[in-house]
Write an enzyme that holds these catalytic residues in place. Sequence first.
Site, PDB file in Angstrom:
ATOM      1  CG  ASP A 137      40.113  41.713  39.124  1.00  0.00           C
ATOM      2  OD1 ASP A 137      40.918  40.774  39.227  1.00  0.00           O
ATOM      3  OD2 ASP A 137      39.539  42.225  40.104  1.00  0.00           O
ATOM      4  CD  GLU A 197      32.687  44.578  48.172  1.00  0.00           C
ATOM      5  OE1 GLU A 197      33.262  43.907  47.305  1.00  0.00           O
ATOM      6  OE2 GLU A 197      33.060  44.636  49.363  1.00  0.00           O
TER       7      GLU A 197
END
Length: 235
Positions: free
Chosen positions: A202, A12
């Site tokens: 997800d 990230e």
Amino acid sequence: MTIGIIGAMDEEVLYFRKRMVDFESISHGKQTFYKGRWHGHETIVVKCGVGKVNAAMVSQMLIDVYNVDKLIFTGVAGAVNPELNVGDILISQSCQQHDIEATALGFSQGVIPMYDGPSVFQADPTLLNIAYSAANELAKKMEKAVLKGKVVSGDQFISDPSQVTLLREMFTADCVEMEGAAVAHVADFNHIPFVIIRSISDKADGKASGDFQTFMAEAAQTSAEIVSHMLELKL
């Protein structure tokens, strides 16, 4: 203006470290902060690690040590809103800790007990709108959806459909992750504008673990590219 950019994992923050100019790495305790310039802004980038405590510690350090003017958290999340699919983007309107629980004392779940402040933290409207515009420009190329909504955070990886339903019903949550509300809490306490940018990795269901491993790097880059475009728009 100094911008603090936080991500929980290497994937990230790697995007930013590759693109900053004139940067130096500075260690404080076990954390490494990368200070440099990007799109004309002084920028401090740091990987906080997973969880609310890590996120809160790093956020306060960015404020106290580096005097950041704005905080942006970027990364991935599980979808709670059924309209969100893997690869879609959620820009925080608000954040709340879903695992604060003092119901035995008469407080609703998610309410911080005996705290003279909010339990639902509102993102800065200007940062929110800039992030939303930047995300929509990127999403058009990717054919992905962008929503403004509510981020809920807790120190659990959610992978149970019944928990997803509960979070949706109890908090009107749109996505769930493990850091954003802690960043929001610290920012609100210090009167620092913030926004949380999450790309969906997800659906926070029974397949969440496998989906997270498969799509995490791609989703993390999407969030990072949104931040890049925000800085180009001159916050």
